[in-house]
Design an enzyme around this catalytic site. Sequence first.
Site, short mmCIF file in Angstrom:
data_model
loop_
_atom_site.label_atom_id
_atom_site.label_comp_id
_atom_site.label_asym_id
_atom_site.label_seq_id
_atom_site.Cartn_x
_atom_site.Cartn_y
_atom_site.Cartn_z
CB CYS A 117 -0.95 0.22 1.33
SG CYS A 117 -1.86 -1.32 1.55
NE ARG B 210 4.57 1.94 -0.99
CZ ARG B 210 5.62 1.51 -0.23
NH1 ARG B 210 6.66 2.14 -0.21
NH2 ARG B 210 5.23 1.00 0.97
CD1 TRP C 218 -0.59 -5.08 -4.11
CD2 TRP C 218 -0.13 -6.34 -2.12
NE1 TRP C 218 -0.04 -6.46 -4.27
CE2 TRP C 218 0.17 -7.16 -3.15
CE3 TRP C 218 -0.07 -6.79 -0.96
CZ2 TRP C 218 0.64 -8.55 -2.92
CZ3 TRP C 218 0.41 -8.16 -0.66
CH2 TRP C 218 0.80 -8.88 -1.81
CG ASN D 144 1.94 -0.10 3.85
OD1 ASN D 144 1.50 -1.26 3.59
ND2 ASN D 144 3.06 0.30 3.54
N GLY D 145 0.11 -2.22 6.05
CA GLY D 145 0.45 -3.27 7.07
C GLY D 145 -0.46 -4.46 7.20
CD GLU E 59 17.05 -11.72 -11.13
OE1 GLU E 59 16.45 -12.31 -10.00
OE2 GLU E 59 16.50 -10.64 -11.35
CE LYS F 95 13.66 -8.94 -12.90
NZ LYS F 95 14.26 -9.18 -11.34
CD GLU G 79 10.05 -9.96 -11.13
OE1 GLU G 79 9.30 -9.72 -10.17
OE2 GLU G 79 11.16 -9.45 -11.29
CG HIS H 117 19.27 -36.56 -12.04
ND1 HIS H 117 19.84 -37.62 -11.45
CD2 HIS H 117 20.60 -35.77 -12.24
CE1 HIS H 117 21.12 -37.56 -11.93
NE2 HIS H 117 21.61 -36.42 -12.10
CE LYS I 280 11.39 -1.76 -6.78
NZ LYS I 280 12.18 -2.58 -7.72
C1 AGP Z 1 12.46 -8.66 -8.06
O1 AGP Z 1 12.30 -8.45 -9.54
C2 AGP Z 1 11.21 -9.09 -7.38
N1 AGP Z 1 10.20 -7.85 -7.76
C3 AGP Z 1 11.28 -9.37 -6.00
O2 AGP Z 1 11.53 -10.76 -6.26
C4 AGP Z 1 12.24 -8.59 -4.99
O3 AGP Z 1 13.40 -8.81 -5.45
C5 AGP Z 1 12.06 -9.11 -3.81
O4 AGP Z 1 10.67 -8.87 -3.14
C6 AGP Z 1 13.12 -8.46 -2.71
O5 AGP Z 1 12.84 -7.16 -2.54
P1 AGP Z 1 13.93 -6.38 -2.03
O6 AGP Z 1 15.19 -6.46 -2.61
O7 AGP Z 1 13.54 -4.96 -2.00
O8 AGP Z 1 14.14 -6.84 -0.38
#
Ligand code: AGP
Length: 609
Positions: free
Chosen positions: A2, A27, A75, A99-100, A480, A484, A487, A503, A604
């Site tokens: 949020c 966010r 969110w 937020n939380g 990674e 990418k 997501e 395997h 984010k």
């Molecule tokens: C990264 O592309 C993702 N959006 C997500 O995995 C992110 O890396 C993860 O939530 C950790 O966030 P931070 O680096 O702010 O701790």
Amino acid sequence: MCGIVGYLGARDCTSVLMDGLEKLEYRGYDSAGIAVFEGAEIKTVKTRGKLAAMSEKLEREGSPKGHCGIGHTRWATHGEPSDVNSHPHSNGRVTIVHNGIIENYAELKEFLTEQGYTFLSQTDSEVVACLLDYYYAERNPLHAITETLKELRGSYALGIIFKDFPERVYAARFGSPLIVGLGEGENFIASDIPAFLKYTKDYVLLDDNEIVRLDPNGARFFDLHGMSIEKERQTAEWDVEQAQKCGFPHYMLKEIHEQPDVVGKMLDGIVKDGEPDFTQFGVTDDMLRGFRRVFITACGTAMYAGMVAKYAMERLARVPVTVEIASEFRYMEPIVGEGDLVIVVSQSGETADTKASLELAKELGATTLAVVNVKYSAIAREADICINTLGGLEIAVASTKAYSVQITTLYLLAFRFAFARGEIDENELKRLTEQLCGTPKLISDVIERSDECQFIASKLVNTETLFFIGRGLDYALSLEGSLKLKEISYIHSEAYAAGELKHGPIALIQQNIPVITIATQRHVVEKTISNMEEVKARGANVIMICREDARVADGKADLRLDLALGELDDLLAPLPTMCALQLIAYYSSILRGNDPDKPRNLAKSVTTE
Ligand code: AGP
């Protein structure tokens, strides 16, 4: 997560709030709302959907006209996205945004129901509004807030307005970020600085269990007992320009293109006389020699950056490195203690699981070192040692430049670690550092070949599932690269250690399944090519990302992206190679009609468990 914005000043409050919420869109959210004093009344407008839906509703219902109010992008955690579950929530005398997560909201709701309160929404946040009202009996806002906060369990950043005080905005936090913007005759509260950056760069960080009151005389701060406290005024390093797209179609592409520059800045910040110098952070060779083990804990991309660091630290410094997913580390009763170094990696510095892992590591007696991109974040402030990665504002949900500056920092730490422990000499230290200082150019070279990455993406656009495979650091890259792609393009992909396919997973290989094979590690490249040939023989569509000198028989790879890495040490190949994977993911997202900056369901900064 949020977004919260609040304002008190001479401007049109609705405009300031909507502008601020737009700057916090990155966010992640699914509904939005504002509450503004119109004279002595509070007018609330809120809706499910994006800010465009809010603007339409404001157009239809009329924008509140006033100079004091709060706003929110939600969110959803408790209760689906809907108008009634959107914030602000009000019980008549008190209106809040939150937020939380309030973990004990059910028992509080039960108590408040017995006191005669009724609830419109399914949210935990509405309980806070009613509890504030319950403690507002003496019509003393600060008392109501301090008494309420004492009963809340969980995490919160709260923006609060009281109907009886039309020229005040209150805020409080525990576990979720909240920042106070200090302008000329106007003040702000927000979840992050971009929300008020165009009005002021001066800010104060609210710490856990602290409260702020904005009124016509300015901002005053209090502790949980209602006692006045002094807070340090700071100035943001960013300017409005950095919070804009600067001509790029998306923040993600802008941030990919910023990588040569920010990696260079990070190198300049740590490399002195040709070698890494961490004494500015209080990290000495003696200290590094004293650690018997290293743990790296993080989430998502940050965790995969940690995997690259593992290979570098173990190969060079010969120190055992364990990488743990933070949401596992915090509950696994880790065997960690004095003499261990726990490195937490986080772009936002607010990720709940990573923050909790940091706190656990400290409790267990380990030395904690944070590698974070937001220097005013909770993790940055709680770690024993903090290294700010100088990546600048990263707005796109998919982390790109943050990953690059994270591994740059961790490489330099690995080099220093190895030198301190006598595993490499001064010449090797300088050689590796010099090689690393050459990577911004190699990243730029990959960016120059964006059209080839886009072409590869075009071959994936109708794919529903694919594999990434690699060995060693190429496996860390595969993880990674797969994240990418998943997501932001929503293509299902799995990353596998190339040697593991036989395997089991090779059973999934069938005609035309794309297999992206990463082969930059020369000491295992033949093995990787053999694995690639195994899947090719079973009908896979092989896309190879490799060094330009990799020898592959004709017809074994359907597509190749040859990276001109020259004599770059295998260890450092991830920096340019990852840029290609980021671009492939970005263009895959675009070609599938997605918004790479705001992928569905994602936020984010994941400040809740
Ligand atoms: C990264 O592309 C993702 N959006 C997500 O995995 C992110 O890396 C993860 O939530 C950790 O966030 P931070 O680096 O702010 O701790």
